[in-house]
Write a protein that holds these residues in place. Structure first.
Motif, PDB file in Angstrom:
ATOM      1  N   ASN A  76       3.381   1.382 -19.320  1.00 35.74           N
ATOM      2  CA  ASN A  76       2.987   2.117 -18.114  1.00 35.74           C
ATOM      3  C   ASN A  76       2.534   1.195 -16.987  1.00 35.74           C
ATOM      4  O   ASN A  76       1.944   1.646 -16.009  1.00 35.74           O
ATOM      5  N   GLU A  77       2.816  -0.094 -17.130  1.00 34.46           N
ATOM      6  CA  GLU A  77       2.518  -1.023 -16.041  1.00 34.46           C
ATOM      7  C   GLU A  77       3.587  -0.938 -14.954  1.00 34.46           C
ATOM      8  O   GLU A  77       4.773  -0.761 -15.236  1.00 34.46           O
ATOM      9  N   ILE A  78       3.146  -1.109 -13.718  1.00 31.96           N
ATOM     10  CA  ILE A  78       4.041  -1.217 -12.565  1.00 31.96           C
ATOM     11  C   ILE A  78       3.831  -2.606 -11.973  1.00 31.96           C
ATOM     12  O   ILE A  78       2.693  -3.053 -11.823  1.00 31.96           O
ATOM     13  N   ASN A  79       4.910  -3.291 -11.646  1.00 27.81           N
ATOM     14  CA  ASN A  79       4.821  -4.641 -11.084  1.00 27.81           C
ATOM     15  C   ASN A  79       4.969  -4.607  -9.565  1.00 27.81           C
ATOM     16  O   ASN A  79       5.805  -3.870  -9.034  1.00 27.81           O
ATOM     17  N   PHE A  80       4.180  -5.451  -8.908  1.00 29.07           N
ATOM     18  CA  PHE A  80       4.315  -5.664  -7.466  1.00 29.07           C
ATOM     19  C   PHE A  80       4.515  -7.157  -7.231  1.00 29.07           C
ATOM     20  O   PHE A  80       3.758  -7.981  -7.754  1.00 29.07           O
ATOM     21  N   TRP A  81       5.536  -7.500  -6.455  1.00 34.23           N
ATOM     22  CA  TRP A  81       5.950  -8.889  -6.233  1.00 34.23           C
ATOM     23  C   TRP A  81       5.864  -9.167  -4.736  1.00 34.23           C
ATOM     24  O   TRP A  81       6.572  -8.538  -3.941  1.00 34.23           O
ATOM     25  N   VAL A  82       4.981 -10.093  -4.357  1.00 37.73           N
ATOM     26  CA  VAL A  82       4.644 -10.301  -2.943  1.00 37.73           C
ATOM     27  C   VAL A  82       4.995 -11.728  -2.524  1.00 37.73           C
ATOM     28  O   VAL A  82       4.324 -12.682  -2.936  1.00 37.73           O
TER      29      VAL A  82
ATOM     30  N   MET B  30       8.095  -6.088  -3.297  1.00 40.14           N
ATOM     31  CA  MET B  30       8.885  -5.253  -4.191  1.00 40.14           C
ATOM     32  C   MET B  30       7.995  -4.609  -5.242  1.00 40.14           C
ATOM     33  O   MET B  30       7.095  -5.248  -5.794  1.00 40.14           O
ATOM     34  N   GLN B  31       8.271  -3.353  -5.489  1.00 41.95           N
ATOM     35  CA  GLN B  31       7.663  -2.622  -6.602  1.00 41.95           C
ATOM     36  C   GLN B  31       8.771  -2.384  -7.617  1.00 41.95           C
ATOM     37  O   GLN B  31       9.862  -1.928  -7.264  1.00 41.95           O
ATOM     38  N   PHE B  32       8.507  -2.703  -8.898  1.00 35.50           N
ATOM     39  CA  PHE B  32       9.547  -2.493  -9.905  1.00 35.50           C
ATOM     40  C   PHE B  32       8.921  -2.343 -11.279  1.00 35.50           C
ATOM     41  O   PHE B  32       7.742  -2.655 -11.485  1.00 35.50           O
ATOM     42  N   TRP B  33       9.723  -1.863 -12.212  1.00 34.32           N
ATOM     43  CA  TRP B  33       9.259  -1.633 -13.578  1.00 34.32           C
ATOM     44  C   TRP B  33       9.591  -2.862 -14.412  1.00 34.32           C
ATOM     45  O   TRP B  33      10.493  -2.870 -15.233  1.00 34.32           O
TER      46      TRP B  33
END
Length: 314
Positions: A213-219, A252-255
């Motif tokens: 249930n984690e969501i990744n954010f890449w900045v 980016m937001q991704f699974w």
């Protein structure tokens, strides 16, 4: 037929154990190039090695995502939060590039040109002379300098900016009235050109037993393109790997828990600096899932340690 299958399994187990022992022996004499090659062979068999194996220890291998790691069926996230999305934010309000540049003291050199610094050139030359392994490249001197300074948590201005960013930008995107669990110290990435190594190997975060249930954010803090960026599949097992082309002010937001992602050796003339972090909607926090706890029954990624909470009202 069952006896034949058992024999194949036994042969695979023997080969796996032999490879683990060979890798341990190579690491014991600091032959990390050979150790990494053996690790790649183990991965090609569908296994990964649990992080934290001591030098000289064979370590423990596990089947990679999703055989023992938590698969997508364990996730309760809505489809909207499993989808790859690009978001924009105001770099004037959240000046990560400027704050990181100031913290690591780049002598007025822009982040994307930090590989032109003499001390970075000297570090790269030393690494090449010593057959640098990929891990050493990933933990390069810029990464090391930031960690010596305490990372995001060790700098009040950077940490304050990160917390505001979570509260004002990320939390509304997650849309959970209960708030979020957020990664306390984001992962800092500095992908230097000219090393000949990738920054991260092909993996999904479930390989390392992160919550489904984690969501990744890449900045990104510099322009990301071509071979200096991250390659990601849009949907688990789709295999449609594509590079992210981004500039500061986009993220980016991704699974990443189920979508495989990786990097290539940076062959551009731009250092890529970025950071990424994981978030769990509080109403979707899973106390237990496959491999969520270590052998001593302690959680691998516990609230209060790896994660902290942020209420929607804070």
């Amino acid at each position: 037929m069952e006896e034949e299958e058992e024999e194949v399994i036994d042969q695979e187990a023997e080969l796996l154990q032999s490879l683990l022992e060979e890798r341990a022996a190579a690491r014991g004499v600091k032959d990390f190039v050979t150790a990494d090659l053996i690790h790649e062979q183990i991965r090609s068999m569908g296994y990964n090695i649990l992080p934290g194996s001591a030098i000289g220890s064979p370590g423990v291998a596990h089947k990679t995502c999703p055989d023992r790691a938590p698969g997508p069926e364990f996730s309760t996230l809505p489809a909207t939060l499993r989808t790859e999305v690009m978001h924009a934010y105001d770099v004037e309000l959240y000046p990560f590039e400027a704050l990181i540049s100031e913290l690591v003291d780049l002598q007025a050199q822009p982040l994307h040109k930090l590989h032109h610094l003499e001390e970075v050139k000297e570090w790269q030359h030393t690494m090449q002379l010593n057959d640098a392994r990929a891990y050493a490249v990933r933990r390069n001197m810029i990464d090391g300098r930031l960690k010596q300074l305490g990372g995001f948590r060790g700098n009040s201005a950077l940490n304050e900016c990160y917390l505001r960013f979570l509260r004002d930008v990320v939390m509304p995107l997650v849309g959970d009235d209960a708030g979020i669990f957020y990664q306390v110290d984001p992962c800092f990435r500095c992908h230097l050109p000219g090393t000949g190594f990738n920054l991260v190997k092909k993996h999904c975060d479930a390989d390392y037993f992160h919550s489904p249930n984690e969501i990744n954010f890449w900045v990104p803090c510099t322009s990301c393109f071509d071979t200096n960026t991250l390659f990601v599949e849009s949907v688990p097992k789709k295999g449609d790997f594509h590079p992210w082309v981004l500039v500061p002010g986009q993220m980016m937001q991704f699974w990443g828990n189920q979508c495989v992602h990786y990097t290539l050796p940076n062959e551009t003339d731009h250092t890529r600096v970025s950071f990424d972090f994981r978030v769990i909607p509080r109403s979707h926090y899973l106390e237990r899932y496959p491999m969520s706890h270590r052998s001593d029954d302690l959680p691998r990624f516990a609230p209060g340690a790896y994660f902290a909470t942020m209420d929607s009202s804070s």
